[in-house]
Each structure stands twice: as structure tokens, then as C-alpha cells.
Design a protein around this motif. Structure first.
Motif, PDB file in Angstrom:
ATOM      1  N   LYS A  58       0.821  -1.213   0.000  1.00 57.36           N
ATOM      2  CA  LYS A  58       0.000   0.000   0.000  1.00 57.36           C
ATOM      3  C   LYS A  58       0.858   1.268   0.000  1.00 57.36           C
ATOM      4  N   ASP A  59       2.132   1.140   0.394  1.00 59.23           N
ATOM      5  CA  ASP A  59       3.006   2.303   0.472  1.00 59.23           C
ATOM      6  C   ASP A  59       4.048   2.377  -0.642  1.00 59.23           C
TER       7      ASP A  59
ATOM      8  N   SER B  51      -3.315   7.116  -9.219  1.00 59.33           N
ATOM      9  CA  SER B  51      -4.479   7.008  -8.351  1.00 59.33           C
ATOM     10  C   SER B  51      -4.414   5.727  -7.521  1.00 59.33           C
ATOM     11  N   GLY B  52      -4.908   5.791  -6.314  1.00 62.37           N
ATOM     12  CA  GLY B  52      -4.944   4.612  -5.442  1.00 62.37           C
ATOM     13  C   GLY B  52      -5.740   3.468  -6.039  1.00 62.37           C
ATOM     14  N   THR B  53      -6.720   3.787  -6.884  1.00 63.79           N
ATOM     15  CA  THR B  53      -7.521   2.739  -7.516  1.00 63.79           C
ATOM     16  C   THR B  53      -6.754   2.048  -8.637  1.00 63.79           C
TER      17      THR B  53
ATOM     18  N   MET C 169       6.436   1.325 -10.397  1.00 66.40           N
ATOM     19  CA  MET C 169       6.497   2.764 -10.659  1.00 66.40           C
ATOM     20  C   MET C 169       7.926   3.295 -10.739  1.00 66.40           C
ATOM     21  N   THR C 170       8.918   2.538 -10.225  1.00 68.76           N
ATOM     22  CA  THR C 170      10.310   3.012 -10.314  1.00 68.76           C
ATOM     23  C   THR C 170      10.774   3.090 -11.759  1.00 68.76           C
ATOM     24  N   CYS C 171      10.134   2.339 -12.663  1.00 70.45           N
ATOM     25  CA  CYS C 171      10.483   2.402 -14.087  1.00 70.45           C
ATOM     26  C   CYS C 171       9.362   2.996 -14.945  1.00 70.45           C
TER      27      CYS C 171
END
Length: 176
Positions: A106-107, A145-147, A112-114
Motif C-alpha cells: 500500500k506504500d 491514483s490509489g484505484t 512505478m520506479t520504471c
């Protein structure tokens, strides 16, 4: 005929006998439990385990406090244009590399690092779709977005595996 006193005396004797027997049975149970505890203590831990085998973890030899090294990205064969065919309209793109060691909580989302802007430019990876930066109400966000944060809810790794069962499925472009 037996009078009440004799009957009561008989019940007292029987009750006394039952209490003695229960006392002996209870003593035997405690004795057996005590012997078992002593035997297990003297035998040491892991009586049923083979001591020649060591426990291996999914992390390998890396301690819990040490960060795990990034996983090797092993790209699979992709078509010349770099895109896999899709089986139906609006199918999420497939992932062309292994992801089983990627951390997504969740954190933190290792994808996303790439794939988040601007890191995707340096990594040479496709950027996350702009739709992933909208919340439920359609508002634009500065971050994913969290979704849409848990990629594998929709995206799956491409794998050239034999089907487990026979299928007559045809993708959308093959259906007439």
C-alpha cells in the motif's frame, strides 16, 4: 430390608473408593505428562527434524534488515513493434518481463520506479497511461491514483506457456 443408615454407609464406602481410584488415575496422568516433558527437554529442539537440512527463505541469504537487490529484468521475446496482441478490446497491456519478486504494498509499488514519469524515460519503459492519474471522480492527480496502484489487478505477465486445457477461444479480430 436395608435401613437408611446402612444404605448411606454403603454409598459413603463406594464414594470413598471412587475418590481413591480417581486420585490414583490423576496421579498416573500427571506422572506420564511429567515424563514426557523431561524426555522432550533432554532430547533437545527439533527431534523430528533432520538437522542436516537448513531452512531456506524466499529472500535467500539476505537478512531482514538488508534491502533486497533489484530483481533482474528478463525480457521475453516480443513482436517487432514491442506490443503483444490483445485478445479483446480494452484489454490491459501485458507485462513483457518477470515480476514475481517485485514488491507492491500500500506504500510502495516497484513497478512505478520504471514506469512512472519521468523515470520511464531513463529506464526506457512505457509510461503509465494517463488514465491512471485520474481519481474516481475524474480529477487529475500528480501521482498514480490509489484505484490504479496495484498493477497486477489488471496487468499480467506475458508467458509462452502451453494451455492447461483445450480451448476454442478466438480473440476479437478472429471472430466473424
Amino acid at each position: 430390608m436395608i435401613d437408611d443408615t446402612t444404605a448411606r454407609r454403603g454409598e459413603e464406602i463406594a464414594g470413598s473408593r471412587r475418590r481413591r481410584q480417581a486420585g490414583v488415575g490423576g496421579f498416573v496422568a500427571v506422572l506420564v505428562a511429567g515424563i514426557a516433558v523431561v524426555a522432550l527437554t533432554l532430547a533437545g529442539p527439533g527431534v523430528a527434524q533432520d538437522r542436516s537440512q537448513t531452512v531456506k527463505t524466499l529472500r535467500g541469504d539476505i537478512g531482514l534488515e538488508e534491502p533486497a537487490p533489484p530483481p533482474a529484468v528478463v525480457k521475453q521475446d516480443t513482436p517487432a513493434d514491442g506490443m503483444f496482441g490483445r485478445a479483446y478490446r480494452q484489454q490491459p497491456p501485458l507485462i513483457p518481463h518477470r515480476i514475481e519478486t517485485y514488491q507492491v504494498t500500500k506504500d510502495f509499488n516497484q513497478c512505478m520506479t520504471c514506469h512512472d514519469w519521468p523515470a520511464n524515460i531513463k529506464a526506457g519503459a512505457p509510461k503509465v497511461s494517463e488514465t491512471h492519474y485520474n481519481d474516481r471522480e475524474g480529477n487529475r492527480l500528480d501521482k498514480v491514483s490509489g484505484t490504479r496502484f496495484f498493477c497486477t489487478q489488471c496487468h499480467v505477465p506475458q508467458l509462452d506457456a502451453k494451455p492447461l486445457v483445450q480451448s476454442t477461444f478466438q480473440n476479437a479480430t478472429e471472430v466473424k
